[in-house]
Scaffold this motif. Structure first.
Motif, PDB file in Angstrom:
ATOM      1  N   ARG A 170      15.759  10.986  20.465  1.00 53.71           N
ATOM      2  CA  ARG A 170      16.305  10.030  19.507  1.00 53.71           C
ATOM      3  C   ARG A 170      17.720  10.441  19.083  1.00 53.71           C
ATOM      4  O   ARG A 170      18.645   9.623  19.078  1.00 53.71           O
ATOM      5  CB  ARG A 170      15.411   9.909  18.266  1.00 53.71           C
ATOM      6  CG  ARG A 170      16.010   8.993  17.190  1.00 53.71           C
ATOM      7  CD  ARG A 170      15.098   8.812  16.004  1.00 53.71           C
ATOM      8  NE  ARG A 170      14.126   7.744  16.187  1.00 53.71           N
ATOM      9  CZ  ARG A 170      14.367   6.454  15.889  1.00 53.71           C
ATOM     10  NH1 ARG A 170      15.542   6.085  15.436  1.00 53.71           N
ATOM     11  NH2 ARG A 170      13.433   5.551  16.068  1.00 53.71           N
ATOM     12  N   VAL A 173      13.210   4.710  21.983  1.00 49.72           N
ATOM     13  CA  VAL A 173      12.929   6.138  22.197  1.00 49.72           C
ATOM     14  C   VAL A 173      11.878   6.295  23.301  1.00 49.72           C
ATOM     15  O   VAL A 173      12.046   7.083  24.224  1.00 49.72           O
ATOM     16  CB  VAL A 173      12.481   6.827  20.884  1.00 49.72           C
ATOM     17  CG1 VAL A 173      12.014   8.259  21.153  1.00 49.72           C
ATOM     18  CG2 VAL A 173      13.608   6.831  19.853  1.00 49.72           C
ATOM     19  N   THR A 188      15.511   1.885  18.113  1.00 49.78           N
ATOM     20  CA  THR A 188      14.142   1.751  17.591  1.00 49.78           C
ATOM     21  C   THR A 188      13.225   2.752  18.281  1.00 49.78           C
ATOM     22  O   THR A 188      13.607   3.370  19.283  1.00 49.78           O
ATOM     23  CB  THR A 188      13.597   0.340  17.895  1.00 49.78           C
ATOM     24  OG1 THR A 188      13.560   0.195  19.328  1.00 49.78           O
ATOM     25  CG2 THR A 188      14.463  -0.744  17.298  1.00 49.78           C
ATOM     26  N   GLU A 189      12.008   2.874  17.754  1.00 52.28           N
ATOM     27  CA  GLU A 189      11.033   3.759  18.400  1.00 52.28           C
ATOM     28  C   GLU A 189      10.728   3.255  19.814  1.00 52.28           C
ATOM     29  O   GLU A 189      10.462   4.039  20.725  1.00 52.28           O
ATOM     30  CB  GLU A 189       9.768   3.866  17.541  1.00 52.28           C
ATOM     31  CG  GLU A 189       8.595   4.646  18.156  1.00 52.28           C
ATOM     32  CD  GLU A 189       8.913   6.067  18.641  1.00 52.28           C
ATOM     33  OE1 GLU A 189       9.861   6.689  18.123  1.00 52.28           O
ATOM     34  OE2 GLU A 189       8.216   6.535  19.571  1.00 52.28           O
ATOM     35  N   SER A 201       6.170  10.275  22.765  1.00 53.44           N
ATOM     36  CA  SER A 201       6.846   9.361  21.839  1.00 53.44           C
ATOM     37  C   SER A 201       7.385  10.151  20.641  1.00 53.44           C
ATOM     38  O   SER A 201       7.064  11.321  20.478  1.00 53.44           O
ATOM     39  CB  SER A 201       5.860   8.306  21.355  1.00 53.44           C
ATOM     40  OG  SER A 201       4.891   8.903  20.510  1.00 53.44           O
ATOM     41  N   HIS A 202       8.191   9.510  19.807  1.00 50.17           N
ATOM     42  CA  HIS A 202       8.729  10.131  18.583  1.00 50.17           C
ATOM     43  C   HIS A 202       9.470  11.436  18.867  1.00 50.17           C
ATOM     44  O   HIS A 202       9.447  12.349  18.048  1.00 50.17           O
ATOM     45  CB  HIS A 202       7.618  10.398  17.564  1.00 50.17           C
ATOM     46  CG  HIS A 202       6.889   9.162  17.131  1.00 50.17           C
ATOM     47  ND1 HIS A 202       5.817   8.656  17.844  1.00 50.17           N
ATOM     48  CD2 HIS A 202       7.069   8.337  16.081  1.00 50.17           C
ATOM     49  CE1 HIS A 202       5.373   7.563  17.251  1.00 50.17           C
ATOM     50  NE2 HIS A 202       6.120   7.334  16.180  1.00 50.17           N
TER      51      HIS A 202
END
Lengths: 234, 241
Positions: free
Chosen positions: B123, B164, B160-161, B117-118
């Motif tokens: 992104r 992502v 948004t996350e 994630s992130h």
């Protein structure tokens, strides 16, 4: 595989909780100290070796810690990872870390036996420039000695390959980026670094003594903070 | 290189390198001697890693910590985006060579592709921000172009996350497909000697989700879900056998 899955459960249940704040902060982005390029070899744990926390080292790993040289029409994983680290994350240091008993370099010294490994053979072309001088300089030496010197020469060759990228040269010239050549000896647990002045690899701890050696207090506080079940060799 | 190198700034001005150098010293003086037996045993014999672990170069991922494994367990490929170019897609590939070495020389039995994630690069890709400033990253990410296409209708500000994570999951699935194009992987799968897994590590939450072949979704990693992805053999009429 079961062991690995169990390890993940343990991480989720136990390890993560003990350092919750650190892990929570990870979600807000990374600002790594360095790009660390090393071999895929399972015996190397960069985080363990440098005692860095999650978030501190951006890491590129492949067989032989090789970086393909700059090419204007082909973007490799090495090119993209290097570019992202230097231009986007603006790391200040690039460390290329080879290691003792490297299987890839052993392959480089025995290219005629690699027909069953065509991809490995092709990949090693980026290390091949070291071979001619290596042969000349190691005449009469044992296979073991030749391998050890080959490993060091390969790290220096990869440093040259890293320098072939225009954005690396620019950052180095501006004084914003420094390049380091290391070899990790896991049989003795020591790191050798290339000394540009002496033109050879020397003990990193000796060369940076005393400023960068851990003090007695630091060692004691480290041991204290890791008492109570934390495995030192995670 | 070392401080005496003329092109170098004084070491003291580099907080980062300072920490790393101290860290190495700590390893040499405390950790290695404490675990000498373990480390020495590692070099006495060839490495026998339990898995090839393919993950992103992102500094926030510590594969050994995450899997509770020690040095010697995981053979690693790490690059921006945990991308595996499809076999024969042009150029000499470190990923292809490393996969070949892991399977043909080390006889690794498991491959895990682990996204996270992130992911800053994913992104940036979704937001259309892989600029001309980083042409190699942009070109490298053509190996995940089909993931970008899934999100083209979204404006940069709308990403948004959650998007992502969704893209990261799709990327893991795509890279697993690329992995299957590598001859050693295809052969290993069809002979039932190799298992491949797709994971996503959720930073901050400390959770790992695994691709569940039964429903095609990423489920919280439970022992019963840790089922390897099917080999193509299962979908064929036994031609390979």
């Amino acid at each position: 595989m079961t062991r690995i899955i169990k390890g993940v459960f343990d991480f989720q249940k136990n390890v993560h909780g003990t350092r919750e704040q650190l892990f929570k902060n990870l979600g807000s982005g990374q600002k790594p100290l360095a790009l660390f390029i090393t071999c895929s070899d399972s015996r190397i744990s960069p985080d363990m070796l440098t005692q860095t926390q999650p978030g501190e080292l951006f890491i590129m790993r492949n067989a032989g810690n090789i970086v393909s040289p700059y090419s204007w029409d082909h973007a490799s994983g090495e090119a993209a990872t290097l570019e992202y680290a230097v231009k986007q994350l603006k790391v200040r240091e690039v460390i290329i870390c080879g290691h003792a008993k490297c299987g890839a370099i052993h392959g480089l010294l025995n290219m005629d036996k690699l027909d069953a490994l065509p991809e490995v053979k092709r990949w090693l072309q980026f290390s091949e420039p070291v071979l001619a001088a290596l042969k000349r300089d190691t005449e009469g030496m044992s296979q073991e000695e030749i391998l050890a010197i080959g490993i060091e020469r390969n790290v220096l060759q990869q440093l040259e390959n890293v320098k072939s990228y225009p954005f690396v040269r620019e950052a180095v010239d501006r004084g914003e980026l420094r390049l380091h050549a290391w070899v990790y000896h896991f049989e003795t647990g020591t790191v050798l670094a290339h000394d540009q002045t002496k033109k050879r690899f020397v003990s990193l701890s000796d060369a940076t003594k005393p400023k960068f050696n851990a003090t007695k207090e630091e060692i004691e506080s480290y041991i204290k903070s890791h008492q109570g079940g934390m495995d030192l060799t995670i | 290189m070392l401080p005496e190198q003329d092109a170098c700034l004084p070491l003291a001005s580099h907080q980062g390198m300072d920490a790393i150098l101290k860290g190495v010293n700590l390893f040499e003086t405390v950790i290695f001697p404490e675990n000498r037996g373990y480390y020495e045993a590692l070099v006495d014999q060839p490495q026998r890693p339990q898995a090839l672990f393919i993950t992103c170069a992102d500094s926030r991922i510590h594969p050994n910590l995450l899997t509770g494994t020690r040095a010697g367990s995981l053979f690693l490929i790490r690059n921006a985006g945990n991308i595996i170019p499809p076999y024969g897609s042009g150029g000499t590939s470190g990923e292809a060579a490393t996969i070949e070495y892991a399977l043909s020389v080390l006889h690794v039995k498991n491959i895990i592709v682990c996204g996270h994630s992130h992911c800053g690069a994913i992104r940036a890709m979704l937001e259309g921000k892989l600029s001309d400033e980083i042409p190699s990253v942009r070109q490298w990410f053509t190996h995940t172009e089909s993931v970008r296409r899934l999100f083209v209708k979204k404006k940069a500000a709308e990403i948004t996350e959650e998007d992502v994570v969704h893209a990261v999951e799709e990327n893991v699935i795509l890279q697993l497909a690329h992995l299957r194009t590598h001859p050693a992987v295809a052969v290993g799968l069809s002979q039932g000697e190799l298992n491949i897994y797709g994971w996503v590590y959720h930073l901050g939450k400390g959770k790992v989700f695994g691709l569940n072949p039964a429903n095609g979704e990423f489920n919280s990693l439970l022992e019963k879900d840790a089922i390897p992805l099917p080999s193509l053999r299962n979908r064929r009429s036994g031609a390979v056998r």
